[in-house]
Design a protein around this motif. Sequence first.
Motif, PDB file in Angstrom:
ATOM      1  N   LYS A  40       0.814  -1.202   0.000  1.00 38.53           N
ATOM      2  CA  LYS A  40       0.000   0.000   0.000  1.00 38.53           C
ATOM      3  C   LYS A  40       0.855   1.263   0.000  1.00 38.53           C
ATOM      4  O   LYS A  40       0.502   2.221  -0.646  1.00 38.53           O
ATOM      5  CB  LYS A  40      -0.912  -0.002   1.213  1.00 38.53           C
ATOM      6  N   ALA A  41       1.957   1.248   0.748  1.00 33.29           N
ATOM      7  CA  ALA A  41       2.812   2.432   0.814  1.00 33.29           C
ATOM      8  C   ALA A  41       4.227   2.061   0.397  1.00 33.29           C
ATOM      9  O   ALA A  41       4.771   1.065   0.854  1.00 33.29           O
ATOM     10  CB  ALA A  41       2.828   3.005   2.221  1.00 33.29           C
ATOM     11  N   LEU A  42       4.791   2.842  -0.490  1.00 32.04           N
ATOM     12  CA  LEU A  42       6.169   2.652  -0.913  1.00 32.04           C
ATOM     13  C   LEU A  42       6.985   3.794  -0.321  1.00 32.04           C
ATOM     14  O   LEU A  42       6.670   4.965  -0.542  1.00 32.04           O
ATOM     15  CB  LEU A  42       6.293   2.664  -2.434  1.00 32.04           C
ATOM     16  N   VAL A  43       7.989   3.445   0.433  1.00 34.63           N
ATOM     17  CA  VAL A  43       8.861   4.441   1.039  1.00 34.63           C
ATOM     18  C   VAL A  43      10.236   4.265   0.422  1.00 34.63           C
ATOM     19  O   VAL A  43      10.817   3.187   0.471  1.00 34.63           O
ATOM     20  CB  VAL A  43       8.939   4.263   2.572  1.00 34.63           C
ATOM     21  N   ALA A  44      10.753   5.322  -0.180  1.00 37.84           N
ATOM     22  CA  ALA A  44      12.057   5.251  -0.839  1.00 37.84           C
ATOM     23  C   ALA A  44      12.803   6.552  -0.592  1.00 37.84           C
ATOM     24  O   ALA A  44      12.243   7.527  -0.105  1.00 37.84           O
ATOM     25  CB  ALA A  44      11.880   5.017  -2.339  1.00 37.84           C
ATOM     26  N   ASP A  45      14.076   6.558  -0.964  1.00 38.89           N
ATOM     27  CA  ASP A  45      14.855   7.781  -0.770  1.00 38.89           C
ATOM     28  C   ASP A  45      14.781   8.654  -2.020  1.00 38.89           C
ATOM     29  O   ASP A  45      14.109   8.337  -2.995  1.00 38.89           O
ATOM     30  CB  ASP A  45      16.289   7.463  -0.363  1.00 38.89           C
ATOM     31  N   LYS A  46      15.493   9.767  -1.990  1.00 38.27           N
ATOM     32  CA  LYS A  46      15.410  10.758  -3.051  1.00 38.27           C
ATOM     33  C   LYS A  46      15.901  10.254  -4.404  1.00 38.27           C
ATOM     34  O   LYS A  46      15.570  10.822  -5.433  1.00 38.27           O
ATOM     35  CB  LYS A  46      16.219  12.007  -2.666  1.00 38.27           C
ATOM     36  N   GLY A  47      16.655   9.185  -4.415  1.00 40.47           N
ATOM     37  CA  GLY A  47      17.151   8.632  -5.673  1.00 40.47           C
ATOM     38  C   GLY A  47      16.038   8.100  -6.564  1.00 40.47           C
ATOM     39  O   GLY A  47      16.211   7.952  -7.773  1.00 40.47           O
ATOM     40  N   TYR A  48      14.886   7.790  -5.976  1.00 40.65           N
ATOM     41  CA  TYR A  48      13.758   7.257  -6.738  1.00 40.65           C
ATOM     42  C   TYR A  48      12.693   8.310  -7.005  1.00 40.65           C
ATOM     43  O   TYR A  48      11.555   7.983  -7.308  1.00 40.65           O
ATOM     44  CB  TYR A  48      13.141   6.072  -5.979  1.00 40.65           C
ATOM     45  N   ASP A  49      13.058   9.564  -6.910  1.00 49.71           N
ATOM     46  CA  ASP A  49      12.123  10.657  -7.110  1.00 49.71           C
ATOM     47  C   ASP A  49      11.911  10.880  -8.605  1.00 49.71           C
ATOM     48  O   ASP A  49      12.699  11.552  -9.255  1.00 49.71           O
ATOM     49  CB  ASP A  49      12.650  11.927  -6.443  1.00 49.71           C
ATOM     50  N   SER A  50      10.877  10.289  -9.160  1.00 48.16           N
ATOM     51  CA  SER A  50      10.493  10.573 -10.540  1.00 48.16           C
ATOM     52  C   SER A  50       8.976  10.527 -10.612  1.00 48.16           C
ATOM     53  O   SER A  50       8.328   9.693  -9.981  1.00 48.16           O
ATOM     54  CB  SER A  50      11.111   9.572 -11.515  1.00 48.16           C
ATOM     55  N   TRP A  51       8.406  11.445 -11.382  1.00 51.61           N
ATOM     56  CA  TRP A  51       6.953  11.515 -11.471  1.00 51.61           C
ATOM     57  C   TRP A  51       6.386  10.274 -12.149  1.00 51.61           C
ATOM     58  O   TRP A  51       5.272   9.857 -11.854  1.00 51.61           O
ATOM     59  CB  TRP A  51       6.531  12.787 -12.195  1.00 51.61           C
ATOM     60  N   ARG A  52       7.142   9.669 -13.064  1.00 53.63           N
ATOM     61  CA  ARG A  52       6.665   8.452 -13.725  1.00 53.63           C
ATOM     62  C   ARG A  52       6.484   7.330 -12.699  1.00 53.63           C
ATOM     63  O   ARG A  52       5.503   6.594 -12.739  1.00 53.63           O
ATOM     64  CB  ARG A  52       7.632   8.023 -14.819  1.00 53.63           C
ATOM     65  N   LEU A  53       7.433   7.188 -11.794  1.00 54.54           N
ATOM     66  CA  LEU A  53       7.334   6.157 -10.767  1.00 54.54           C
ATOM     67  C   LEU A  53       6.192   6.434  -9.797  1.00 54.54           C
ATOM     68  O   LEU A  53       5.423   5.539  -9.445  1.00 54.54           O
ATOM     69  CB  LEU A  53       8.656   6.042 -10.001  1.00 54.54           C
ATOM     70  N   VAL A  54       6.036   7.682  -9.403  1.00 50.03           N
ATOM     71  CA  VAL A  54       4.961   8.062  -8.484  1.00 50.03           C
ATOM     72  C   VAL A  54       3.605   7.816  -9.143  1.00 50.03           C
ATOM     73  O   VAL A  54       2.670   7.299  -8.509  1.00 50.03           O
ATOM     74  CB  VAL A  54       5.115   9.530  -8.046  1.00 50.03           C
ATOM     75  N   ASP A  55       3.467   8.148 -10.429  1.00 45.44           N
ATOM     76  CA  ASP A  55       2.215   7.905 -11.142  1.00 45.44           C
ATOM     77  C   ASP A  55       1.925   6.415 -11.272  1.00 45.44           C
ATOM     78  O   ASP A  55       0.780   5.979 -11.129  1.00 45.44           O
ATOM     79  CB  ASP A  55       2.249   8.548 -12.532  1.00 45.44           C
ATOM     80  N   LEU A  56       2.938   5.618 -11.540  1.00 45.77           N
ATOM     81  CA  LEU A  56       2.768   4.168 -11.641  1.00 45.77           C
ATOM     82  C   LEU A  56       2.286   3.581 -10.320  1.00 45.77           C
ATOM     83  O   LEU A  56       1.371   2.750 -10.290  1.00 45.77           O
ATOM     84  CB  LEU A  56       4.076   3.506 -12.061  1.00 45.77           C
ATOM     85  N   ILE A  57       2.852   4.033  -9.230  1.00 46.25           N
ATOM     86  CA  ILE A  57       2.441   3.554  -7.907  1.00 46.25           C
ATOM     87  C   ILE A  57       1.001   3.967  -7.617  1.00 46.25           C
ATOM     88  O   ILE A  57       0.210   3.185  -7.091  1.00 46.25           O
ATOM     89  CB  ILE A  57       3.404   4.071  -6.825  1.00 46.25           C
ATOM     90  N   ALA A  58       0.628   5.187  -7.987  1.00 51.44           N
ATOM     91  CA  ALA A  58      -0.737   5.664  -7.757  1.00 51.44           C
ATOM     92  C   ALA A  58      -1.740   4.871  -8.600  1.00 51.44           C
ATOM     93  O   ALA A  58      -2.840   4.560  -8.123  1.00 51.44           O
ATOM     94  CB  ALA A  58      -0.831   7.152  -8.075  1.00 51.44           C
ATOM     95  N   ARG A  59      -1.371   4.521  -9.835  1.00 53.95           N
ATOM     96  CA  ARG A  59      -2.276   3.739 -10.695  1.00 53.95           C
ATOM     97  C   ARG A  59      -2.516   2.340 -10.152  1.00 53.95           C
ATOM     98  O   ARG A  59      -3.572   1.758 -10.362  1.00 53.95           O
ATOM     99  CB  ARG A  59      -1.713   3.643 -12.115  1.00 53.95           C
ATOM    100  N   THR A  60      -1.528   1.783  -9.466  1.00 50.04           N
ATOM    101  CA  THR A  60      -1.687   0.433  -8.915  1.00 50.04           C
ATOM    102  C   THR A  60      -2.344   0.449  -7.535  1.00 50.04           C
ATOM    103  O   THR A  60      -2.500  -0.610  -6.932  1.00 50.04           O
ATOM    104  CB  THR A  60      -0.327  -0.278  -8.832  1.00 50.04           C
ATOM    105  N   GLY A  61      -2.713   1.618  -7.051  1.00 51.37           N
ATOM    106  CA  GLY A  61      -3.432   1.712  -5.784  1.00 51.37           C
ATOM    107  C   GLY A  61      -2.558   1.948  -4.573  1.00 51.37           C
ATOM    108  O   GLY A  61      -3.024   1.856  -3.450  1.00 51.37           O
ATOM    109  N   GLY A  62      -1.303   2.261  -4.769  1.00 54.96           N
ATOM    110  CA  GLY A  62      -0.401   2.503  -3.661  1.00 54.96           C
ATOM    111  C   GLY A  62      -0.190   3.978  -3.397  1.00 54.96           C
ATOM    112  O   GLY A  62      -0.732   4.840  -4.079  1.00 54.96           O
TER     113      GLY A  62
END
Length: 94
Positions: free
Chosen positions: A1-23
């Motif tokens: 449900k929640a993905l916690v990562a550091d600043k190295g994974y800061d990309s809007w594409r990744l955030v959008d993908l996580i939101a689309r999968t319900g996380g």
Amino acid sequence: KALVADKGYDSWRLVDLIARTGGCANIPTRRHVKNKRVVPPELYRERNRIERFFCRLKQFRRAATRFDKLARNYMATLNLASLRIWLRHVESTP
């Protein structure tokens, strides 16, 4: 449900993908980004604890270099190393 990562994974594409999968992405933004995301400090502290645990786990050479060929033997090695780390922690706490 929640993905916690550091600043190295800061990309809007990744955030959008996580939101689309319900996380829910809890990734702090890099300092040059204008739209800052808010990350709960308690959740980010837990990520740090887990990351420190994996750093300690890598100090066990057999686990870090994966000498074992079978998955069950490797899991046993990880279990023993984790137990040793946990016992050190329990012994050091008053």
